[in-house]
Scaffold this motif. Structure first.
Motif, mmCIF file in Angstrom:
data_model
loop_
_atom_site.group_PDB
_atom_site.id
_atom_site.type_symbol
_atom_site.label_atom_id
_atom_site.label_comp_id
_atom_site.label_asym_id
_atom_site.label_seq_id
_atom_site.Cartn_x
_atom_site.Cartn_y
_atom_site.Cartn_z
ATOM 1 N N VAL A 191 -0.354 10.442 13.902
ATOM 2 C CA VAL A 191 -1.446 10.993 13.089
ATOM 3 C C VAL A 191 -1.456 10.384 11.700
ATOM 4 N N TRP A 192 -0.283 10.262 11.080
ATOM 5 C CA TRP A 192 -0.181 9.777 9.704
ATOM 6 C C TRP A 192 0.773 8.582 9.631
ATOM 7 N N PHE A 193 0.525 7.744 8.628
ATOM 8 C CA PHE A 193 1.495 6.702 8.276
ATOM 9 C C PHE A 193 1.860 6.921 6.812
ATOM 10 N N ASN A 194 3.157 7.123 6.564
ATOM 11 C CA ASN A 194 3.640 7.460 5.231
ATOM 12 C C ASN A 194 4.059 6.194 4.491
ATOM 13 N N LEU A 195 3.419 5.936 3.352
ATOM 14 C CA LEU A 195 3.747 4.772 2.527
ATOM 15 C C LEU A 195 4.753 5.084 1.425
ATOM 16 N N GLY A 196 5.209 6.320 1.362
ATOM 17 C CA GLY A 196 6.210 6.681 0.363
ATOM 18 C C GLY A 196 5.590 7.165 -0.935
ATOM 19 N N MET A 197 6.467 7.559 -1.868
ATOM 20 C CA MET A 197 6.029 8.193 -3.105
ATOM 21 C C MET A 197 5.829 7.180 -4.227
ATOM 22 N N ALA A 198 4.843 7.454 -5.080
ATOM 23 C CA ALA A 198 4.642 6.725 -6.328
ATOM 24 C C ALA A 198 5.097 7.650 -7.449
ATOM 25 N N GLY A 251 -8.739 7.344 11.010
ATOM 26 C CA GLY A 251 -9.861 6.833 10.231
ATOM 27 C C GLY A 251 -9.561 5.490 9.577
ATOM 28 N N PHE A 252 -8.401 4.910 9.889
ATOM 29 C CA PHE A 252 -8.021 3.664 9.228
ATOM 30 C C PHE A 252 -8.633 2.457 9.936
ATOM 31 N N ASN A 253 -9.217 1.566 9.144
ATOM 32 C CA ASN A 253 -9.739 0.297 9.658
ATOM 33 C C ASN A 253 -9.869 -0.678 8.504
#
Length: 867
Positions: free
Chosen positions: A781-788, A651-653
């Protein structure tokens, strides 16, 4: 080759044993309980110096049936009132759960806590585990437990205070002169609680705690429920007291509540010995000399009816429900199946104590007469001796059941059946045989709950557990001394065998046999192989871990490739845990890595036991919501520490007004000749010189040092193990990031990211956008940006202290770390925020733990104060 830990890292044994005061604090509570128990047993022996065991047993067996029936009915009413604690507690926080679930949890918790003592620990832990699984938050469970505990004590204080105000205490009772001051203080506590709920509206601050006042109706309900509960408990014992004790209910109540408070304050499990000693001293001071044996008989009957009978009833209820679940008539909820292993462990502990206590006392003469005609004497002697040894083994195996060991399950089942047979052979003790058989019958279909294949000697025994076993053994020794105190000791006594006069020799031999079993098990634990030293993984271990990493659903498992954390594999290498040690904190990075759920669950147990053997604190950092049951199952608490940003790639755009700035940045940089290149891991070593130039420039510009543990470092060996994303501007390399890619295509992520400080603005935005589009094209499926860190924690008045503290750090901690800025940057990619937790054991020093984790990530204590 296995690489040795560097000199700057903490030394495992010294680091873990450094805080010697912690051992003293851990021992203080259990040792105090044992000391109070010994003092109470000494007092009982002194107060009942002229009493024989047969006199006590004669009174118990001579109780009228109608008194016993009425006492049982009042006990049922008392436990029914106890369930109101939970009902009203849940109502006070506006939560409603199924009636059967709340009633069962409440009844089980009180049946155990009343029989074993440590009410707050046992009943609180049961409520925490199962209310969490029922959907309540940690804060809500804490409020329910606090409500129940407050009701318990408010009712006791109200009943004790009013009773002491109205009823004079005999002057020979200790502290009788303080009756009025004590009564006033105890009465004032519930009165002030009730008045505060009516008058005050602002929370009461006590040191660092803030107590919110309940409504007037809630406060009155707490006091009334607790007072009725204690009144019914006192009425049960009053019915069982000998008729010759004629002090009136008021005088009886005064002594009863003082004895209960003494038992609770002593921290002895169930107030055993302490309650009896105070009751005996109190009635002895009111002119009831010579009635020590009947009073002790009434107290023994009270223990059986008010404590042991509900425990048996809880056993029947749970076993019946489990049997229906096995038959498929009632599906067992997760909260119920999670309750069963500790439930069976507790019952096994009780069964072992029953066998030891039975072996320490003489059999009934009528039953021995029957055995004399049907059983050879050697069979009787061997049965008595081995029954006590079975009792000691059950005490030990109870710990294995609590730890869900398969071997403990099988051995317990065999020993329960053997104990039932031996109980019949040694004295036709059909009561014990029935208890053991019922427990075996309930345990038999529960094999699936005891899934761990670990050795029995791998189960660690906490200080409290060891002291509990020693206390049971000590009580058995006291019973031998009390039951046969009129028998003159001689060395020939050990070798005397007889149906009629062999009770004392049999009890002595049984006690020695049980003690020998305990000592042999302790010796076997002492001589087991030493725990291996912590070592960093070599290439061979990394090769074992790589297939597990690639097939795991979370890309963060690639952090194991840094080789800065010890890897703990299961016996079949189906899963592993990566961890490091700082001080007493053994910190596992993330969840166990692997797809085999049984192996992952076993590793959590193994890791915890390994930490306990070394005196450390087991911690799991950044664990995922789908794996929380792994940590709840081993009795750990969960603290939310932040949220992880994950972008759903399908769903990313860059469409829409909110992405206008990002879209313009990407378009501009593309026109300026910026492009992304993905290179395989085997091409990375040739690029290291160029990458190091960028990394050194970035670190000088930021004024930072290399981190570690949960963050990658610029290590050529580590970078050569993963693919690399390169950002070029024309022919110049301006930025790079190593990639975490799973073979399942479930998730892609980045770790170490560096760029030239004088490079084009927006280069990291360009890298992330291009990587997400590339990963989507590759089928991820997913792209992980890491933890906040600390993201998503609430600073509301009703939130727990940890949540409010974390929210405060998130909002005002910019001096130490850009918490809010990091969250804002990741949020512009429209990720789905998923909570991450820290799993910790109960009772640890949380500030020290957090400092240890920060030290691991920052590369030492000095790094904690530098950006």
């Amino acid at each position: 080759m296995v690489e040795q830990r560097g000199a700057d890292a903490p030394e495992t044994e010294e680091a873990l044993t450094r805080p010697r005061g912690a051992w003293l604090r851990r021992l203080a509570g259990p040792l105090l309980s044992v000391g109070m128990l010994c003092l109470a047993l000494w007092a009982l022996r002194s107060l009942a110096s002229q009493v024989s065991y047969r006199e006590v047993a004669r009174y118990v067996h001579g109780l009228e049936n109608h008194r016993i029936v009425l006492a049982v009915l009042l006990t049922a009413a008392s436990y029914g009132v106890m369930t109101l604690y939970d009902w009203f507690g849940l109502a006070s926080i506006g939560r409603k759960l199924p009636r059967a679930q709340v009633t069962l949890i409440s009844f089980i918790s009180y049946a155990f806590s009343n029989a074993l003592g440590m009410a707050l620990l046992i009943s609180g832990s049961i409520r925490y585990r199962f209310y969490i699984q029922a959907g309540l938050s940690t804060a809500e469970v804490a409020k329910v437990v606090l409500y129940c505990t407050a009701s318990f004590w408010l009712g006791l204080f109200a009943l004790t205070g009013v009773t002491l105000l109205l009823v004079p205490v005999p002057p020979t009772v200790p502290l009788a002169g303080w009756r009025i001051p004590v009564a006033i203080v105890l009465t004032l506590i519930p009165v002030l609680w009730l008045a505060g709920s009516h008058v005050l509206r602002q929370p009461l601050r006590l040191w660092r705690w803030r107590v919110s006042w309940p409504s007037t109706s809630t406060a009155a309900r707490q006091i009334l429920t607790g007072a009725v509960d204690w009144g019914l408990a006192a009425w049960v014992l009053y019915l069982l007291m000998p008729n010759a004790v004629d002090t009136g209910f008021g005088h009886f109540m005064a002594i009863f509540v003082l004895a209960q408070i003494a038992g609770l304050v002593s921290h002895v499990p169930g107030g055993l010995g302490v309650f009896e000693a105070v009751m005996l001293a109190g009635f002895g001071a009111t002119g009831n000399e010579g009635l020590e044996a009947p009073i002790l008989g009434a107290l023994a009957a009270y223990r059986l009816i008010y404590y042991f009978l509900p425990l048996c009833a809880a056993t029947v209820v749970v076993l019946a429900r489990e049997a229906r679940g096995v038959a498929g008539k009632v599906p067992l909820a997760p909260w119920f199946t999670g309750l069963l292993p500790p439930f069976f462990a507790g019952l096994t502990l009780v069964s072992g104590a029953v066998l030891l206590f039975s072996g320490a006392t003489s059999a009934l003469p009528g039953r021995m007469e029957i055995l004399r005609h049907v059983l050879p004497l050697p069979v009787l002697e061997f049965s008595h001796f081995f029954a006590s040894m079975v009792g000691m083994l059950l005490l030990i195996l109870a710990r294995g059941l609590q730890r869900r060991l398969d071997a403990a399950y099988v051995l317990t089942l065999v020993l329960l059946l053997l104990g039932a047979v031996l109980s019949l052979l040694k004295g036709i003790d059909y009561e014990e045989a029935t208890l053991l058989s019922l427990l075996a019958l309930g345990l038999a279909p529960a094999h699936r709950l005891f899934y761990r294949r670990a050795s029995l000697f791998s189960a660690t025994f906490s200080v409290g557990w060891i002291i509990a076993i020693l206390a049971v053994l000590g009580c058995a020794g006291w019973l031998v001394s009390f039951s046969y105190k009129h028998v003159e000791y001689s060395t020939n006594l050990w070798w005397e065998f007889s149906f009629y006069h062999g009770g004392a020799p049999r009890a002595l031999r049984a006690l020695v046999g049980a003690t020998a079993v305990g000592m042999l098990f302790a010796l076997a634990n002492l001589i087991r192989p030493a725990r291996p030293q912590l070592r960093l993984p070599g290439e061979e271990e990394l090769a074992r871990a790589l297939p597990l990493i690639k097939h795991y659903s979370s890309a963060q498992a690639h952090l194991a490739l840094m080789s800065d954390k010890t890897l703990l594999f299961d016996s079949e290498s189906k899963a592993f845990i990566m961890y490091d040690v700082e001080g007493r904190s053994w910190v596992a990075m993330g969840d166990p890595v692997g797809e085999d759920e049984d192996a992952r669950r076993e590793l959590v147990w193994t890791f915890r036991e390994q930490c306990e053997r070394a005196g450390g604190w087991p911690l799991f950092y950044q664990v995922r919501p789908q794996d929380l049951d792994l940590y709840l199952e081993v009795g750990m608490n969960l603290l939310k520490i932040g949220e992880e940003a994950r972008v759903k790639l399908d769903g990313f755009n860059l469409d829409g007004k909110s992405k206008k700035v990002l879209r313009n940045t990407i378009n501009k940089l593309t026109r300026d000749g910026m492009r992304l290149e993905i290179v395989a891991a085997d091409r990375v070593p040739a690029l290291i010189p160029q990458l190091k130039t960028i990394s050194d420039a970035w670190m000088r510009d930021k004024g930072v040092r290399e981190k570690g543990f949960s963050l990658g470092t610029f290590d050529p060996a580590y970078l050569a193990r993963t693919p690399m994303a390169l950002v070029w501007k024309g022919e110049e390399l301006v930025a790079f990031a190593n990639l975490f890619l799973t073979d399942s295509k479930e998730e892609a992520s980045v770790d170490l990211m560096r760029h030239l400080p004088d490079g084009t603005s927006g280069v990291m935005d360009f890298m992330f956008i291009e990587l997400m589009q590339w990963a989507r094209g590759e089928g991820y499926v997913w792209f992980n940006l890491g933890m906040a860190p600390f993201s998503g924690l609430q600073n509301r008045r009703t939130a727990p202290l940890w949540s409010r503290l974390g929210a405060l750090v998130f909002g005002r901690g910019e001096r130490f770390y850009n918490f809010r800025g990091l969250h804002k940057y990741k949020d512009k990619f429209d990720p789905e925020w998923e909570p991450r937790y820290l799993a910790v054991p109960a009772g640890i020093a949380l500030p020290l733990v957090l400092a240890n984790i920060a030290s691991l990530i920052s590369g030492g204590l000095s790094g904690m104060v530098r950006r």
